[in-house]
Design a protein around this motif. Structure first.
Motif, mmCIF file in Angstrom:
data_model
loop_
_atom_site.group_PDB
_atom_site.id
_atom_site.type_symbol
_atom_site.label_atom_id
_atom_site.label_comp_id
_atom_site.label_asym_id
_atom_site.label_seq_id
_atom_site.Cartn_x
_atom_site.Cartn_y
_atom_site.Cartn_z
ATOM 1 N N UNK A 229 35.071 114.468 31.561
ATOM 2 C CA UNK A 229 34.958 115.775 31.764
ATOM 3 C C UNK A 229 36.455 116.490 31.234
ATOM 4 N N UNK A 230 37.046 115.603 30.545
ATOM 5 C CA UNK A 230 38.475 116.057 30.180
ATOM 6 C C UNK A 230 38.545 116.834 28.900
ATOM 7 N N UNK A 231 37.343 116.821 28.220
ATOM 8 C CA UNK A 231 37.155 117.553 26.775
ATOM 9 C C UNK A 231 35.971 118.063 26.603
ATOM 10 N N UNK A 232 35.933 119.336 26.047
ATOM 11 C CA UNK A 232 34.772 119.962 26.064
ATOM 12 C C UNK A 232 34.290 120.249 24.714
ATOM 13 N N UNK A 233 33.112 120.297 24.159
ATOM 14 C CA UNK A 233 32.584 120.292 22.844
ATOM 15 C C UNK A 233 31.546 121.705 22.722
ATOM 16 N N UNK A 234 31.963 122.905 22.980
ATOM 17 C CA UNK A 234 30.886 123.945 23.367
ATOM 18 C C UNK A 234 29.912 124.333 21.975
ATOM 19 N N UNK A 257 31.686 121.561 31.886
ATOM 20 C CA UNK A 257 30.857 122.643 31.836
ATOM 21 C C UNK A 257 30.504 123.261 30.437
ATOM 22 N N UNK A 258 29.320 123.295 29.890
ATOM 23 C CA UNK A 258 29.054 123.988 28.629
ATOM 24 C C UNK A 258 29.424 123.015 27.335
ATOM 25 N N UNK A 259 29.719 121.956 27.690
ATOM 26 C CA UNK A 259 30.038 120.698 26.797
ATOM 27 C C UNK A 259 28.638 120.195 26.265
ATOM 28 N N UNK A 260 28.385 120.031 24.870
ATOM 29 C CA UNK A 260 27.211 119.252 24.242
ATOM 30 C C UNK A 260 25.840 120.242 24.303
ATOM 31 N N UNK A 281 22.320 112.266 34.526
ATOM 32 C CA UNK A 281 23.465 113.301 34.669
ATOM 33 C C UNK A 281 23.724 114.286 33.304
ATOM 34 N N UNK A 282 23.433 113.832 32.459
ATOM 35 C CA UNK A 282 23.892 114.504 31.172
ATOM 36 C C UNK A 282 22.630 115.387 30.869
ATOM 37 N N UNK A 283 21.382 115.330 31.285
ATOM 38 C CA UNK A 283 20.155 115.813 30.737
ATOM 39 C C UNK A 283 20.202 117.361 30.658
ATOM 40 N N UNK A 284 20.667 117.941 31.787
ATOM 41 C CA UNK A 284 20.872 119.378 31.675
ATOM 42 C C UNK A 284 21.814 119.962 30.641
ATOM 43 N N UNK A 285 22.655 119.128 30.014
ATOM 44 C CA UNK A 285 23.652 119.534 28.976
ATOM 45 C C UNK A 285 22.749 119.622 27.510
ATOM 46 N N UNK A 286 21.865 118.608 27.557
ATOM 47 C CA UNK A 286 21.477 118.416 26.027
ATOM 48 C C UNK A 286 19.922 119.387 25.786
ATOM 49 N N UNK A 289 19.111 119.202 21.997
ATOM 50 C CA UNK A 289 18.810 118.151 21.192
ATOM 51 C C UNK A 289 17.515 117.943 20.554
ATOM 52 N N UNK A 290 17.659 117.804 18.946
ATOM 53 C CA UNK A 290 16.349 117.848 18.445
ATOM 54 C C UNK A 290 16.168 116.344 17.823
ATOM 55 N N UNK A 291 17.110 115.594 17.551
ATOM 56 C CA UNK A 291 17.000 114.350 16.834
ATOM 57 C C UNK A 291 17.881 113.385 17.684
ATOM 58 N N UNK A 292 17.242 112.057 17.721
ATOM 59 C CA UNK A 292 18.051 110.946 18.327
ATOM 60 C C UNK A 292 17.500 109.745 17.772
ATOM 61 N N UNK A 293 18.605 109.065 17.247
ATOM 62 C CA UNK A 293 18.673 108.012 16.239
ATOM 63 C C UNK A 293 19.622 106.777 16.800
ATOM 64 N N UNK A 294 18.849 105.764 17.509
ATOM 65 C CA UNK A 294 19.410 104.372 17.995
ATOM 66 C C UNK A 294 19.143 103.278 17.225
ATOM 67 N N UNK A 295 20.139 102.352 16.673
ATOM 68 C CA UNK A 295 19.755 101.449 15.643
ATOM 69 C C UNK A 295 20.994 100.258 16.075
ATOM 70 N N UNK A 296 20.307 99.108 16.151
ATOM 71 C CA UNK A 296 21.449 97.929 16.114
ATOM 72 C C UNK A 296 22.277 97.870 17.335
ATOM 73 N N UNK A 297 22.048 98.253 18.314
ATOM 74 C CA UNK A 297 22.768 98.220 19.583
ATOM 75 C C UNK A 297 22.165 97.180 20.403
#
Length: 972
Positions: A229-234, A257-260, A281-286, A289-297
């Motif tokens: 919560x220290x940094x916001x990216x509105x 609040x209002x971040x992401x 917890x983060x769902x209400x912020x997103x 979100x239109x595209x999600x890409x997860x690879x090689x984790x």
């Protein structure tokens, strides 16, 4: 008026300017770019920077000694009011933007953390208009910003930080001053954030970032997160994180609040400690979100981790996600939590791609499928999927995918069905269905009412009208799959299917496949490939499919009067294509392509009593015959063949085709036979043209690859005819194999016409003694000698004595050769003489294995003088010598030095007699202990040296080698 200054590869430049220059000298400068100026330590003195009111862009790249951008020669602060872009890349020594003398500048302790300082210092510089900041390869920087710096980055839109080995946090905080952040820091205009390959990064921002807080004991006490919560990216729209291995979660339980809230694209790659992507917890912020890409984790086991969501007050969240890509996640067990359906909706999803997830046994919970009302494309590849939809007890479900147009299921070795148990499915918009490599699928589809054994369940259990718009069906039958099980009624299930592509069609599945194809009333294109098919039977009952002994290519072809395109390829076992009866029924056929059927001898099978019969292809406009090495003719019968509309015919790689037809052929519109895009033949009619092509081997024109053993006629001409290979051929790859009479592989006359040859392999020729016969070649012809040859591969040549039989002169050489591989050439005593090495200036890889008589790779020629000569491989990067029982050294000779300036790896294994790389010099004591590396060996670049335990001696003795040279034992 100087506006742009670009400096590149000025290796002796130390300063841009001295302190005596006028501060107004660069007053109009807008762009400064400095690249590969290795002696430059500072870009500008501070006094000059103050005189840059118009400066908009600074790029400093790959300057090895750069320790600061601004030298604070007179103290104070500078404000770059118009700077829009700042790029700092590959500056390994730099620690701070500002320096003073030989040390990074920190005017107060305010920006220190222990003994470290943040790279930027708000008290010294401000970027009020900076929009783009890229930082890469700053290996001595631990922290980028102090908190006080963030306010001056109010216009920053794009931030990229990558490959900074010591970077622990992007924003850090003071220690021991009692200063705490009273309000959330914000990047108000940042839209794109990229964090890549930061091996020490523990978080984005950290309050009171003490050494104690960064200790391993503290880290183990909680789940490490990237953002808090220290940094916001509105206004952040794109977040790309990769190669970050120190955190388990992307977001903390508390986010500003209002971040992401504007985040549209999330890409996560190679984050091997991460266990989930989206936490509850983060769902209400997103909400964007239109595209999600997860690879090689490597540790990721769930994408959407949703548990109790009390704070949502029972109202489900509508996530606007349209595209989901999941790839190479070996521990992924589920994408959606099973309790997801009542808390989040995925009604906007249009594309889902899942691949390389071997632990994933099912894709959807049944409840999720109800949300996929806009899904258009679904692709699943190389996963442990057993069923696509997870089965549950209860009522008989009906699954409907109303907008899905493309479904691809590939390499799903465990897949058995869509859903275990009784169900139905409906695919009203599906146009393309592809099922490949799904070996456990025994039945593609069946009607719900059809009876079947309990141990068999179709992939699709359907009702009438389940695939009303399916147009393309591409199936790998895996030599066992039934396409349809049970009774089939015309037009009820696949009424619009126009293209059918079948792989691995076998004798066992041909009868059921025949019945299926007979029902396809709108089929226009049929493709059959990689199938072991036999000859068509002349027995009409067998053709109709009532006999299990029938021998088929496509017995159903006689029923497909509306078929327009037929493509058959890689069907070994097929020696005939059609009976005349089948050919006569292809009344709508406009395109015929047959390729790579190795034993096909004719297209239309000869039937007794065929003389005088007319076989007409009234609609055929295009015909292609390619790679049919056994083809002798299109038809050997006495039929009259008619092609009234045929305009294009291509015949390539059919070396044994002597004529087109034994009977008359009418093709009034045909004016040529093509053998490549540029080359064609015509001699008035089709039969004479094909015969002339056979005599001149014209079907090879335009062919790029040749396996010589497939063309016995050409083998007979190889050494005897003046020009067995024509100058207009385009051969790029030739394999000379299984030629028992050959003494040499490439006679000199062929070397003059193989201008495009890039790859040559010679193998399994039991009497072959040499590769290249250079006799008769003159120096003036050298410019035409294999100018493109890049790889020479010699395998299983038991009599091979030498590579070529004539000393190469300086202008007669193999300057393009990059790779040389020798394997199992047991009569070869050495590969080269010193003079031959001069002709291999571009050799990059040398690999020699299992050559039993080889004593040295390079052997000194007789009658060489006593003067020391240098043998250089200027581009050699990798050298391998294995299983050479008689090899004593690489260079066998007393008066030579060996130099490999860029060698990266040398592997020597199972060479028990080898004592050194080079023979002892006359200047050295013959009785001294042999040294592996001597003063005659120069390996001046970083090299990894692998040596087997069988090597007698390894000693470094005054050899010229880099400090990074590494010795690695090979255990076998």
């Amino acid at each position: 008026m100087l506006e742009s200054l670009r400096l590149k590869n000025l290796i002796n430049l130390e300063k841009l300017c001295n302190s005596h220059i006028s501060s107004k000298s660069f007053s109009t400068l807008k762009v400064i770019q400095v690249e590969r100026c290795d002696k430059m330590e500072v870009l500008f003195p501070l006094s000059i920077v103050r005189g840059l009111p118009q400066l908009e862009e600074i790029n400093v790249v790959d300057c090895k000694r750069m320790r600061g951008i601004v030298d604070a020669d007179d103290g104070g602060k500078v404000e770059l009011h118009n700077l829009l872009g700042l790029k700092l890349c590959d500056l390994p020594d730099i620690k701070s933007f500002f320096t003073i003398g030989m040390a990074p500048l920190s005017s107060t302790s305010h920006d220190k953390v222990g003994t470290q300082i943040a790279f930027f210092n708000e008290q010294q510089v401000a970027f009020s208009k900076l929009e783009t900041l890229e930082v890469k390869g700053l290996d001595n920087v631990e922290f980028l910003f102090p908190p006080s710096m963030i306010k001056s980055l109010a216009q920053l839109r794009d931030l990229r930080v990558s490959s900074c080995k010591k970077m622990e946090a992007i924003i850090t905080e003071e220690e021991g001053l009692g200063l705490e952040i009273s309000e959330t820091l914000a990047f108000p205009m940042l839209t794109s954030l990229n964090l890549n390959d930061l091996e020490s990064l523990m978080c984005f921002s950290r309050k009171k970032c003490s050494r104690e807080a960064r200790s391993q004991d503290r880290i183990k006490s909680y789940r490490t997160t990237l953002f808090s919560q220290e940094v916001a990216f509105p206004k952040l729209e794109a977040l790309d994180i990769s190669d970050l291995d120190n955190f388990e979660m992307i977001w903390d339980n508390k986010v500003a609040m209002d971040s992401f809230s504007k985040l549209k694209t999330l890409r996560v790659v190679d984050c091997n400690k991460l266990v989930s992507i989206v936490h509850s917890i983060i769902l209400r912020q997103l909400l964007s979100l239109e595209r999600l890409d997860a690879r090689r984790c490597g540790s990721l086991d769930i994408i959407f981790e949703l548990q109790t969501l009390n704070h949502l007050d029972g109202h489900p969240i509508a996530l606007p996600l349209t595209e989901l890509t999941v790839s190479r996640l070996p521990k992924l067990k589920c994408i959606w939590d099973k309790e997801l359906h009542c808390q989040i909706k995925f009604q906007c999803l249009r594309s889902i791609s899942v691949s390389g997830c071997e632990s994933l046994t099912s894709l959807f919970p049944p409840s999720i499928t109800r949300d996929l009302i806009q899904l258009e494309k679904l692709a699943i590849d190389e996963c442990g999927i057993v069923e696509i939809i997870k089965s549950e007890e209860g009522l008989v479900p009906k699954f409907v995918f109303p907008m899905l147009t493309s479904l691809e299921l590939e390499c799903l070795r465990e897949l058995k069905c869509l859903y275990k148990g009784t169900h139905t499915s409906h695919w009203p918009a599906l146009k393309t269905l592809k099922v490949h490599g799904c070996d456990k699928v025994e039945i593609l589809a069946s009607h719900l009412e059809n009876e079947m054994s309990l141990d068999k369940q179709p992939l699709f259990l359907i009702e009438k009208g389940a695939f009303p718009n399916l147009q393309e069906l591409k199936l790998d039958l895996s030599k066992r799959m039934e396409i349809w099980h049970g009774h089939f009624h015309d037009g009820e299930f696949f009424c619009k299917l126009s293209l059918l592509k079948l792989r691995h069609l076998s004798q066992e599945s041909s009868i059921s496949t025949c019945r299926f194809v007979e029902s396809l009333t709108n089929l226009e294109e049929l493709v059959v490939c990689e199938s072991y098919l036999e000859d068509p039977s002349s027995n009409e009952e067998a053709i109709e499919g009532t006999s299990r002994e029938m021998k088929v290519i496509l017995p159903f072809s006689r029923y497909i009067r509306h078929l327009q395109t037929l493509d058959v390829s890689h069907c070994d076992g097929l020696s005939k294509m059609f009976t005349p009866t089948i050919a006569e029924n292809l009344v709508a056929l406009t395109k015929l392509r047959i390729s790579n059927c190795r034993i096909l001898t004719e297209v239309i099978n000869d039937e007794k009593g065929g003389d005088g019969r007319v076989v007409a292809f009234n609609q055929l406009k295009y015909m292609e015959l390619d790679g049919l090495i056994g083809l002798r003719s299109f038809s050997s019968g006495g039929y009259t063949l008619m092609f009234p509309l045929l305009e294009d015919i291509i015949v390539t790689r059919c070396p044994n085709m002597k004529f087109f037809s034994q009977g008359p052929t009418e093709a009034s519109k045909l004016k040529r036979v093509q053998v490549s895009k540029e080359a064609w033949f015509w001699a008035g009619n089709l039969n004479i043209t094909i015969h002339n092509m056979f005599e001149e081997m014209g079907t090879f024109a335009g062919v790029e690859k040749m396996l010589l053993s497939e063309f016995p006629v050409l083998i007979g001409k190889w050494h005897n005819e003046l020009n067995p290979i024509k100058s207009y051929w385009q051969l790029k790859s030739v394999v000379v194999d299984k030629c028992p009479s050959f003494i040499n592989a490439i006679p000199s006359k062929l070397m003059l016409v193989l201008d495009n040859l890039g790859y040559l392999q010679v193998r399994d020729c039991e009497l072959l003694e040499e590769i290249f016969d250079l006799e008769g070649l003159e120096v003036v012809e050298s410019t035409r000698v294999l100018p493109q040859l890049r790889e020479l591969n010699l395998v299983n040549l038991p009599k091979l004595r030498r590579l070529w039989n004539k000393d190469l002169q300086e202008s007669l050489c193999f300057n393009s050769l990059e790779r040389l591989i020798l394997y199992n050439c047991n009569n070869l005593g050495h590969a080269f003489s010193p003079s031959m090495v001069q002709c291999l200036a571009n050799l990059e890889l040398m690999e020699i294995k299992e050559c039993g008589q080889m004593e040295g790779v390079i052997v000194e020629e007789e009658a060489e003088g006593s003067a020391m000569k240098k043998i250089t491989f200027p581009k050699l990067q990798r050298m391998t010598m294995e299983y050479l029982p008689n090899l004593t050294c690489f260079l066998l000779g007393k008066n030579h030095m060996l130099e490999c300036p860029i060698l990266e790896m040398m592997i020597i294994a199972h060479c028990p007699k080898m004592e050194s790389l080079i023979g002892q010099s006359q200047m050295e004591d013959d009785h001294s202990t042999p040294s592996f590396f001597t003063s005659q060996v120069s390996l001046s670049n970083k090299c990894i040296f692998g040596v087997s335990l069988g090597l007698v001696l390894v000693v470094l003795d005054n050899a010229q080698y880099d400090a990074n040279f590494v010795l690695v034992p090979i255990y076998t």
